[in-house]
Scaffold this motif. Structure first.
Motif, mmCIF file in Angstrom:
data_model
loop_
_atom_site.group_PDB
_atom_site.id
_atom_site.type_symbol
_atom_site.label_atom_id
_atom_site.label_comp_id
_atom_site.label_asym_id
_atom_site.label_seq_id
_atom_site.Cartn_x
_atom_site.Cartn_y
_atom_site.Cartn_z
ATOM 1 N N THR A 109 0.815 -1.220 0.000
ATOM 2 C CA THR A 109 0.000 0.000 0.000
ATOM 3 C C THR A 109 0.847 1.269 0.000
ATOM 4 O O THR A 109 0.294 2.364 -0.123
ATOM 5 N N ALA A 110 2.166 1.116 0.154
ATOM 6 C CA ALA A 110 3.070 2.267 0.276
ATOM 7 C C ALA A 110 2.641 3.138 1.451
ATOM 8 O O ALA A 110 2.613 4.372 1.367
ATOM 9 N N HIS A 111 2.305 2.465 2.554
ATOM 10 C CA HIS A 111 1.808 3.172 3.728
ATOM 11 C C HIS A 111 2.462 2.593 4.979
ATOM 12 O O HIS A 111 2.575 1.366 5.111
ATOM 13 N N ALA A 112 2.877 3.463 5.900
ATOM 14 C CA ALA A 112 3.680 3.007 7.035
ATOM 15 C C ALA A 112 2.888 2.726 8.304
ATOM 16 O O ALA A 112 3.264 1.858 9.094
ATOM 17 N N ALA A 113 1.792 3.440 8.524
ATOM 18 C CA ALA A 113 1.028 3.298 9.766
ATOM 19 C C ALA A 113 0.059 2.129 9.639
ATOM 20 O O ALA A 113 -1.054 2.268 9.105
ATOM 21 N N VAL A 114 0.487 0.954 10.113
ATOM 22 C CA VAL A 114 -0.283 -0.266 9.917
ATOM 23 C C VAL A 114 -0.516 -0.981 11.245
ATOM 24 O O VAL A 114 0.402 -1.135 12.054
ATOM 25 N N VAL A 115 -1.735 -1.433 11.451
ATOM 26 C CA VAL A 115 -2.092 -2.314 12.567
ATOM 27 C C VAL A 115 -2.481 -3.656 11.970
ATOM 28 O O VAL A 115 -3.289 -3.715 11.037
ATOM 29 N N ARG A 116 -1.896 -4.721 12.500
ATOM 30 C CA ARG A 116 -2.276 -6.071 12.084
ATOM 31 C C ARG A 116 -2.955 -6.758 13.262
ATOM 32 O O ARG A 116 -2.432 -6.755 14.379
ATOM 33 N N ALA A 117 -4.109 -7.353 13.001
ATOM 34 C CA ALA A 117 -4.882 -7.980 14.071
ATOM 35 C C ALA A 117 -5.345 -9.371 13.662
ATOM 36 O O ALA A 117 -5.557 -9.647 12.488
ATOM 37 N N MET A 118 -5.477 -10.255 14.663
ATOM 38 C CA MET A 118 -5.967 -11.611 14.423
ATOM 39 C C MET A 118 -7.146 -11.883 15.340
ATOM 40 O O MET A 118 -6.983 -12.246 16.508
ATOM 41 N N PRO A 119 -8.389 -11.685 14.832
ATOM 42 C CA PRO A 119 -9.582 -12.034 15.614
ATOM 43 C C PRO A 119 -9.933 -13.501 15.407
ATOM 44 O O PRO A 119 -9.249 -14.210 14.666
ATOM 45 N N ASN A 120 -10.978 -13.965 16.059
ATOM 46 C CA ASN A 120 -11.444 -15.330 15.810
ATOM 47 C C ASN A 120 -12.955 -15.337 15.597
ATOM 48 O O ASN A 120 -13.626 -14.320 15.733
ATOM 49 N N THR A 121 -13.483 -16.493 15.251
ATOM 50 C CA THR A 121 -14.877 -16.613 14.825
ATOM 51 C C THR A 121 -15.906 -16.066 15.815
ATOM 52 O O THR A 121 -16.865 -15.410 15.395
#
Length: 279
Positions: free
Chosen positions: A111-123
């Motif tokens: 995305t050429a973007h630096a401010a990123v949050v990665r999250a792992m939810p569940n069902t």
């Protein structure tokens, strides 16, 4: 926290809708502050009718109009979506991803973007009873972290971790975890039917046993091994059952299965396959 902010969802499936529903139920945002992108016209109409939110079929439009952009698409569609939104996020925007097995580096580069949050939810997040583990890049501000926390809290509980490697562990333990629980429930129900119960009664017995046991464990504050000992009388029925489960290697099978899920998550993150491990 979300004053004058638009939250744009790229991908409006069950998890995207769960976040939308949770945010509105908690009154964190107004319907006018949410924009959902989806390629299917019927789906867009459904979301607009249910929540009175903005909808679009253009991912670029969503990226350009959202100060917070949530990626809630399937991993296999990522190669098509990233080029569409690349360069359309402003420097001060936040990108939040709940895409399984997709590392921050790939999201940031794509995305050429630096401010990123990665999250792992569940069902269980679909009913507001999930658990989500998340992390962020150094470029994410404290305010953006608070915003991400509020969005993820709409799915249930959330835990922030400093290192991204914990996300692969989370995928194996809690992300895929409902699948393990459902298989255990299925086995218990089938055993009940084998004993002679109707399937309806067997399901009711198993469902409430699972719910009650979990709630009791939480409220007691005791170690689960201590709770197990409490219901295992010497020479009793529980002891007989647990003996055969231990003899059959139940613990080892579960441990190996979770480790296999972890290795799969790591390999997906390295790009060895483009698929959703949860199907």
């Amino acid at each position: 926290m979300f004053e004058d902010k638009t939250i744009a969802f790229i991908g409006s499936g069950v998890m995207g809708e769960a976040m939308i529903r949770g945010l509105l139920a908690q009154k964190n945002v107004l319907p006018s502050q949410i924009l959902a992108a989806d390629p299917w016209g019927q789906r867009r109409e459904e979301l607009n009718d249910r929540y009175s939110i903005g909808v679009t079929d253009d991912n670029r439009e969503a990226a350009e109009n959202g100060q917070i952009v949530v990626l809630s698409i399937k991993p296999q569609t990522l190669p098509y979506v990233l080029p569409e939104i690349r360069g359309h996020l402003r420097r001060q925007d936040l990108l939040l991803s709940i895409i399984a097995g997709t590392p921050i580096k790939k999201l940031a580069n794509g995305t050429a973007h630096a401010a990123v949050v990665r999250a792992m939810p569940n069902t269980p997040a679909q009913i507001g009873q999930g658990i989500t583990v998340w992390t962020s890049t150094p470029e994410v501000t404290d305010v953006q972290k608070q915003q991400a926390q509020a969005i993820l809290a709409s799915l249930g509980q959330e835990i922030y971790v400093d290192e991204e490697e914990y996300l692969d562990m989370t995928t194996a333990l809690s992300g895929s975890g409902p699948g393990y629980v459902f298989m255990m429930m299925e086995a218990l129900i089938d055993a009940g039917v084998h004993l002679g119960f109707s399937r309806r009664i067997a399901e009711q017995l198993v469902f409430q046993t699972m719910i009650g046991s979990v709630n009791y464990a939480i409220e007691s504050g005791k170690h689960v091994a201590e709770l197990r000992n409490q219901v295992t009388s010497p020479g009793g029925t529980t002891a007989a059952a647990l003996y055969h489960m231990e003899k059959g290697g139940l613990r080892t099978v579960i441990s190996r299965g979770i480790w296999a899920a972890y290795e799969r998550s790591v390999s997906l993150g390295k790009g060895k396959a483009e698929e959703d491990p949860e199907g």
